[in-house]
Design a protein around this motif. Structure first.
Motif, PDB file in Angstrom:
ATOM      1  N   ILE A   1       0.982  -1.321  -0.078  1.00 51.83           N
ATOM      2  CA  ILE A   1      -0.414   0.277  -0.428  1.00 51.83           C
ATOM      3  C   ILE A   1       0.463   1.447  -0.453  1.00 51.83           C
ATOM      4  O   ILE A   1       1.642   1.617   0.795  1.00 51.83           O
ATOM      5  N   ARG A   2       0.569   1.914  -0.883  1.00 49.99           N
ATOM      6  CA  ARG A   2       1.442   3.409  -1.133  1.00 49.99           C
ATOM      7  C   ARG A   2       0.703   4.093  -0.447  1.00 49.99           C
ATOM      8  O   ARG A   2      -0.382   4.497  -0.678  1.00 49.99           O
ATOM      9  N   ILE A   3       0.839   4.720   0.684  1.00 49.98           N
ATOM     10  CA  ILE A   3       0.835   6.235   1.296  1.00 49.98           C
ATOM     11  C   ILE A   3       1.506   7.073   1.393  1.00 49.98           C
ATOM     12  O   ILE A   3       3.071   6.780   1.734  1.00 49.98           O
ATOM     13  N   GLY A   4       1.499   8.204   0.333  1.00 51.64           N
ATOM     14  CA  GLY A   4       1.414   9.683   0.238  1.00 51.64           C
ATOM     15  C   GLY A   4       0.948  10.757  -0.387  1.00 51.64           C
ATOM     16  O   GLY A   4       0.085  10.749  -0.062  1.00 51.64           O
ATOM     17  N   SER A   5       1.783  11.671  -0.236  1.00 53.57           N
ATOM     18  CA  SER A   5       0.809  13.204  -0.883  1.00 53.57           C
ATOM     19  C   SER A   5       0.597  12.822  -2.248  1.00 53.57           C
ATOM     20  O   SER A   5       1.723  12.090  -3.283  1.00 53.57           O
ATOM     21  N   CYS A   6      -0.685  13.648  -2.392  1.00 56.33           N
ATOM     22  CA  CYS A   6      -0.641  14.583  -3.838  1.00 56.33           C
ATOM     23  C   CYS A   6      -1.018  15.662  -4.382  1.00 56.33           C
ATOM     24  O   CYS A   6      -1.117  16.250  -3.214  1.00 56.33           O
ATOM     25  N   GLY A   7      -1.732  15.927  -5.211  1.00 57.12           N
ATOM     26  CA  GLY A   7      -1.786  17.265  -5.734  1.00 57.12           C
ATOM     27  C   GLY A   7      -2.989  17.082  -6.072  1.00 57.12           C
ATOM     28  O   GLY A   7      -3.565  16.932  -7.538  1.00 57.12           O
ATOM     29  N   ALA A   8      -4.154  17.291  -5.622  1.00 56.77           N
ATOM     30  CA  ALA A   8      -5.179  17.803  -6.318  1.00 56.77           C
ATOM     31  C   ALA A   8      -5.081  17.938  -8.212  1.00 56.77           C
ATOM     32  O   ALA A   8      -5.425  19.674  -8.077  1.00 56.77           O
ATOM     33  N   MET A   9      -6.615  17.808  -8.391  1.00 55.95           N
ATOM     34  CA  MET A   9      -6.700  18.395  -9.813  1.00 55.95           C
ATOM     35  C   MET A   9      -8.467  18.819 -10.019  1.00 55.95           C
ATOM     36  O   MET A   9      -8.783  18.728 -11.152  1.00 55.95           O
ATOM     37  N   GLN A  10      -9.126  18.502  -9.191  1.00 58.09           N
ATOM     38  CA  GLN A  10     -10.221  19.269  -9.106  1.00 58.09           C
ATOM     39  C   GLN A  10     -10.516  20.227  -8.368  1.00 58.09           C
ATOM     40  O   GLN A  10     -10.790  20.198  -6.370  1.00 58.09           O
ATOM     41  N   GLU A  11     -12.165  20.639  -8.476  1.00 54.51           N
ATOM     42  CA  GLU A  11     -12.020  21.866  -7.108  1.00 54.51           C
ATOM     43  C   GLU A  11     -12.511  21.214  -6.015  1.00 54.51           C
ATOM     44  O   GLU A  11     -12.661  21.924  -5.194  1.00 54.51           O
ATOM     45  N   SER A  12     -13.145  20.161  -6.285  1.00 49.42           N
ATOM     46  CA  SER A  12     -14.396  19.252  -5.779  1.00 49.42           C
ATOM     47  C   SER A  12     -13.189  19.077  -4.613  1.00 49.42           C
ATOM     48  O   SER A  12     -13.674  18.600  -3.460  1.00 49.42           O
ATOM     49  N   VAL A  13     -12.055  18.733  -4.811  1.00 49.41           N
ATOM     50  CA  VAL A  13     -10.845  18.036  -3.330  1.00 49.41           C
ATOM     51  C   VAL A  13      -9.948  18.948  -2.678  1.00 49.41           C
ATOM     52  O   VAL A  13      -9.981  19.855  -3.234  1.00 49.41           O
ATOM     53  N   GLY A  14     -10.466  18.899  -1.980  1.00 49.29           N
ATOM     54  CA  GLY A  14      -9.447  19.610  -0.815  1.00 49.29           C
ATOM     55  C   GLY A  14      -8.703  19.167  -0.343  1.00 49.29           C
ATOM     56  O   GLY A  14      -8.002  17.892  -0.310  1.00 49.29           O
ATOM     57  N   ILE A  15      -7.751  20.447   0.079  1.00 50.79           N
ATOM     58  CA  ILE A  15      -6.045  20.262   0.702  1.00 50.79           C
ATOM     59  C   ILE A  15      -6.812  19.465   2.330  1.00 50.79           C
ATOM     60  O   ILE A  15      -7.958  19.170   2.877  1.00 50.79           O
TER      61      ILE A  15
ATOM     62  N   ASN B   1     -13.278  13.226   5.201  1.00 47.58           N
ATOM     63  CA  ASN B   1     -13.511  13.282   3.503  1.00 47.58           C
ATOM     64  C   ASN B   1     -12.691  12.965   2.714  1.00 47.58           C
ATOM     65  O   ASN B   1     -11.063  12.906   2.010  1.00 47.58           O
ATOM     66  N   THR B   2     -13.090  12.452   2.209  1.00 48.65           N
ATOM     67  CA  THR B   2     -12.997  10.916   0.783  1.00 48.65           C
ATOM     68  C   THR B   2     -13.305  10.752  -0.725  1.00 48.65           C
ATOM     69  O   THR B   2     -14.345  10.703  -0.866  1.00 48.65           O
ATOM     70  N   HIS B   3     -11.862  10.588  -1.401  1.00 56.03           N
ATOM     71  CA  HIS B   3     -12.622  10.772  -2.639  1.00 56.03           C
ATOM     72  C   HIS B   3     -12.448   9.685  -3.441  1.00 56.03           C
ATOM     73  O   HIS B   3     -10.808   9.201  -2.928  1.00 56.03           O
ATOM     74  N   VAL B   4     -12.870   8.784  -4.297  1.00 56.44           N
ATOM     75  CA  VAL B   4     -12.569   8.017  -5.066  1.00 56.44           C
ATOM     76  C   VAL B   4     -12.337   7.891  -6.727  1.00 56.44           C
ATOM     77  O   VAL B   4     -13.469   7.821  -7.212  1.00 56.44           O
ATOM     78  N   GLY B   5     -11.049   7.116  -7.272  1.00 58.26           N
ATOM     79  CA  GLY B   5     -11.027   7.908  -8.397  1.00 58.26           C
ATOM     80  C   GLY B   5     -10.172   7.388  -8.938  1.00 58.26           C
ATOM     81  O   GLY B   5      -9.492   7.254  -9.030  1.00 58.26           O
TER      82      GLY B   5
END
Length: 239
Positions: free
Chosen positions: A86-100, A147-151
Motif C-alpha cells: 500500500i502506497r501512502i503518500g502525498s498528491c496534488g489535487a486536480m479537481q475543485e471538489s477535492v480539498g487540502i 473527507n474521501t474521494h475514490v477514482g
C-alpha cells in the motif's frame, strides 16, 4: 538480502506500507507500530518491521518516482514474499471538489509511461487497485469522518511539470490528483499476483495553489497511515 534491500529472510512482513520518503517511513513505524526493528538502511532507503494490533507490518521507503518504486516493489514481492503493498503518500489535487487534507483512494492510475511499458508494447494496460483493499480503505476513511474521494489519479514522470494543456484535459476527464508512483505499483502487483493500493493525502492543489502547512502534515498523514492499516487487515485487526 537483495541489491537494494538489506533485510534478511523473514524480516519483511507480507503487508508493506510504502511511503516515498524514508524518514516518513521511520516516523510512521515509530508512531503506529510496536516492537519496531530497522531492517533496511541500504542507500539510506529505510525500512522497518513491527506489529500493528497483533499483525506484522513492514514500512519501506520507495523513493520518488516510478523507476525507484519499481525496484522496491519487485524485490519486496519477488524476493521477500510480500503479498500486500500500500502506497501512502502525498498528491496534488486536480479537481475543485477535492480539498487540502482530503484523502484520495486511487481506483486507477493513468500515466504517460512506466518502467513496465516495455512489457506490453502496443497494449495500453490499465493499472488498477485491488478492490478488497480499496473497499476497506473507503470504509475506514468514512468511519473516521475523513473527507474521501475514490477514482482515477495520474502518475507523472516529472515533478516540475510543463504541460498545462495535459493537466487541463485530465481535470476535464475527472482525474482527481497527480502523484508519481501508483501506476507502476499497480502494474508490478498485477504481474506477481499481489494486492496493491494507493492511499494519498492532498498536500497541495494545482487549481487553487493552496498547500498544506508543514505543521499540519503529520496529523493529516497519520490518518492516511491508519486508513491503510485498516484496509490491509480489516476485521482481522485486534488489540
Amino acid at each position: 538480502m537483495t541489491i537494494h534491500i538489506g533485510a534478511k529472510t523473514g524480516e519483511i512482513a507480507e503487508t508493506v506500507l510504502m511511503p516515498g520518503d524514508p524518514l516518513r517511513a521511520k516516523w510512521a513505524a515509530e508512531t503506529f507500530l510496536k516492537d519496531v526493528k530497522c531492517v533496511n538502511e541500504t542507500r539510506g532507503m529505510l525500512g522497518f518491521t513491527g506489529t500493528w494490533k497483533g499483525h506484522r507490518v513492514s514500512i519501506q521507503g520507495s523513493g520518488m518516482g516510478m523507476p525507484s518504486l519499481s525496484i522496491y516493489a519487485n524485490e519486496l514481492i519477488r524476493d521477500y514474499g510480500a503479498k500486500t503493498l500500500i502506497r501512502i503518500g502525498s498528491c496534488g489535487a486536480m479537481q475543485e471538489s477535492v480539498g487540502i487534507r482530503d484523502v484520495i483512494v486511487a481506483m486507477t492510475a493513468s500515466s504517460m509511461s512506466t518502467p513496465s511499458r516495455g512489457f506490453f508494447r502496443e497494449l495500453q494496460f490499465a493499472p488498477c487497485a485491488d478492490f478488497g483493499l480499496l473497499e476497506g480503505a473507503v470504509a475506514a476513511a468514512r468511519a473516521k469522518g475523513v473527507n474521501t474521494h475514490v477514482g482515477g489519479i495520474y502518475s507523472a514522470d516529472v515533478f516540475y511539470d510543463e504541460r498545462p494543456d495535459l493537466n487541463e484535459q485530465m481535470t476535464r476527464h475527472g482525474v482527481l490528483a497527480v502523484e508519481m508512483e501508483a501506476a507502476e505499483l499497480y502494474t508490478v502487483a498485477a504481474r506477481f499476483g499481489a494486492r496493491a493500493l494507493a492511499v494519498l493525502t492532498v498536500s497541495d492543489h494545482l487549481l487553487t495553489h493552496e498547500a498544506l502547512p508543514a505543521d499540519q502534515r503529520e496529523r493529516s498523514f497519520g490518518e492516511m497511515v491508519e486508513i491503510a492499516l485498516e484496509a490491509a487487515f480489516g476485521d482481522q485487526a485486534h488489540d
